[in-house]
Design a protein around this motif. Structure first.
Motif, short mmCIF file in Angstrom:
data_model
loop_
_atom_site.label_atom_id
_atom_site.label_comp_id
_atom_site.label_asym_id
_atom_site.label_seq_id
_atom_site.Cartn_x
_atom_site.Cartn_y
_atom_site.Cartn_z
N HIS A 1 12.69 -48.67 43.50
CA HIS A 1 12.22 -47.90 42.45
C HIS A 1 12.99 -46.67 42.26
O HIS A 1 12.51 -45.55 41.49
N HIS B 1 4.12 -46.05 39.77
CA HIS B 1 4.20 -47.45 39.72
C HIS B 1 2.92 -47.72 40.45
O HIS B 1 2.40 -47.28 41.53
N ARG B 2 2.52 -49.08 39.89
CA ARG B 2 1.44 -49.65 40.72
C ARG B 2 1.65 -50.04 42.10
O ARG B 2 0.45 -50.21 42.65
N ASP B 3 2.72 -50.49 42.51
CA ASP B 3 2.98 -50.86 43.95
C ASP B 3 2.46 -49.96 45.00
O ASP B 3 2.00 -50.08 46.16
N PHE B 4 2.22 -48.62 44.47
CA PHE B 4 1.98 -47.54 45.39
C PHE B 4 0.56 -47.04 45.29
O PHE B 4 0.15 -46.01 45.81
N THR C 1 -1.42 -47.31 48.40
CA THR C 1 -0.65 -47.19 49.62
C THR C 1 -1.25 -45.84 50.13
O THR C 1 -1.57 -44.74 49.61
N THR D 1 10.10 -51.17 49.15
CA THR D 1 9.68 -51.24 47.80
C THR D 1 10.05 -49.97 47.17
O THR D 1 10.44 -49.76 46.03
N THR E 1 6.49 -50.54 52.61
CA THR E 1 6.53 -49.55 51.64
C THR E 1 8.06 -48.85 51.34
O THR E 1 8.37 -48.48 50.53
#
Length: 394
Positions: A263, A216-219, A222, A259, A256
């Motif tokens: 997922h 996933h792009r969200d991490f 991170t 989110t 984090t």
């Protein structure tokens, strides 16, 4: 007696017995094992002494080698929906060559850092991933496990020439200025798990969650330390372990964790199959069971069960109307309407008695009288009846 054979024609008798040879080999093995034990103890003592400096360097490298997801957004050809396919390929290649866990995370880090700096065409996206895997394996894995170029080419179904792998490998190294080292999430996970004395099942679940985050792009941007702490906390919650008070959580860590928990519904089948083995505690099946329980609880809260309806007597008359007299109201079971008095019944007692003896055949509703004073009287009687029986008026 033992014999030595210096050449093909002569046998020379020696005085050394065979048992002494085995004893000497055993002594060498014991000495080597003792040296390894001493080396490990010295490394542990040195690690405790320089742990502060090591962590300071790791934090610095974590910031220096962090990819930028916003720059990857500017790519013209590669899109985020292509990422799961490439990650599946890298996970299968990583498992096929039996590489170390940190090699996979370093591979994805090199891939994202390169895509943050260079324009990548979609036909070369898999080639960049193979070059990153090759560099990561050479950097931290055993020499005999480093994949060969022809093996990677076979896994790519001969899509690229052999020279393209070497050329892309050199291009990635030059783009990253030969800065390969990166503190992976696996490093911080092992460090925190050892400090909190977590069992292997928690470590396997945390590793599974961290690899889910690779898709996933969200991490992408991170930090590894934040991802390790969030995955361990979420793994303990999924497995029902007691919560550990490891300090305050800032906004980034809470975000984090939240989110990451969003997922977990549909992980990659390739990744779930990898973590379904007994050596990894079958954490993929345990996560699937946990998510199924959470979904069932959510459905139950969204659609609560209505209480069972009270049974209605089959012999009750829903059209019955309470009449004058104390006996009629006591056995009433139906819709309530105000009691009325038949017309012209005020001066004729016989008519009133006959009216009470013959129940009405149709439901009776209050009818306003011609004079203005009778309607308020019916309203007052109905209100008094409702108040007397404690009936909630709709």
């Amino acid at each position: 007696m033992a014999y030595a054979q210096p050449d093909e024609h002569f046998f020379i008798e020696t005085d050394e017995p065979q048992s002494s040879t085995r004893a000497r080999e055993t002594a060498k093995m014991l000495a080597r094992s003792r040296q390894e034990t001493i080396a490990c103890e010295l490394s542990r003592l040195a690690g405790e002494e320089y742990l502060g400096d090591i962590m300071k360097h790791m934090r610095h490298m974590e910031d220096e080698t962090l990819p930028d997801a916003n720059l990857i957004d500017m790519q013209r050809e590669i899109q985020w929906f292509m990422r799961p396919y490439l990650i599946d390929f890298l996970i299968e290649a990583h498992a096929a060559f039996a590489l170390l866990p940190e090699t996979l995370f370093l591979t994805v880090n090199l891939l994202d850092r390169y895509c943050s700096r260079r324009v990548v065409y979609k036909q070369h996206y898999q080639l960049v991933g193979c070059a990153a895997l090759l560099i990561a394996a050479k950097y931290g894995d055993k020499k005999d496990r480093v994949p060969q170029i022809h093996e990677l080419n076979n896994m790519c179904c001969g899509l690229y020439d052999a020279g393209m792998f070497t050329q892309m490998e050199m291009h990635v190294l030059n783009t990253l200025e030969w800065t390969i080292g990166h503190p992976t999430v696996d490093f911080f996970t092992q460090l925190m798990a050892a400090e909190e004395q977590d069992d292997k099942e928690v470590e396997h679940m945390a590793a599974y969650l961290c690899e889910i985050a690779l898709y996933h792009r969200d991490f992408v941007s991170t930090k590894s330390s934040i991802m390790a702490r969030s995955s361990l906390a979420l793994a303990r919650a999924i497995l029902g372990r007691p919560e550990i008070n490891d300090g305050d959580w800032d906004h980034t860590e809470n975000l984090t964790l939240l989110t990451l928990s969003q997922h977990l519904n549909q992980p990659s089948p390739t990744l779930a199959r990898k973590y379904s083995s007994s050596s990894l505690s079958k954490v993929s099946q345990k996560l699937a069971d946990f998510m199924a329980e959470q979904a069932a609880m959510a459905r139950l809260q969204a659609n609560p069960q209505s209480p069972p309806a009270e049974p209605v007597s089959r012999h009750s008359d829903i059209y019955s109307t309470p009449q004058k007299g104390h006996g009629a109201a006591a056995g009433f079971d139906g819709y309530l309407t105000p009691p009325i008095t038949p017309d012209n019944a005020y001066g004729n007692t016989a008519k009133v008695d006959s009216y009470h003896q013959l129940p009405p055949r149709c439901p009776v509703t209050p009818t306003p009288q011609s004079h203005s004073s009778s309607y308020p009287q019916h309203v007052q009687q109905y209100a008094a009846f409702v108040n007397q029986h404690g009936i909630h008026q709709q």
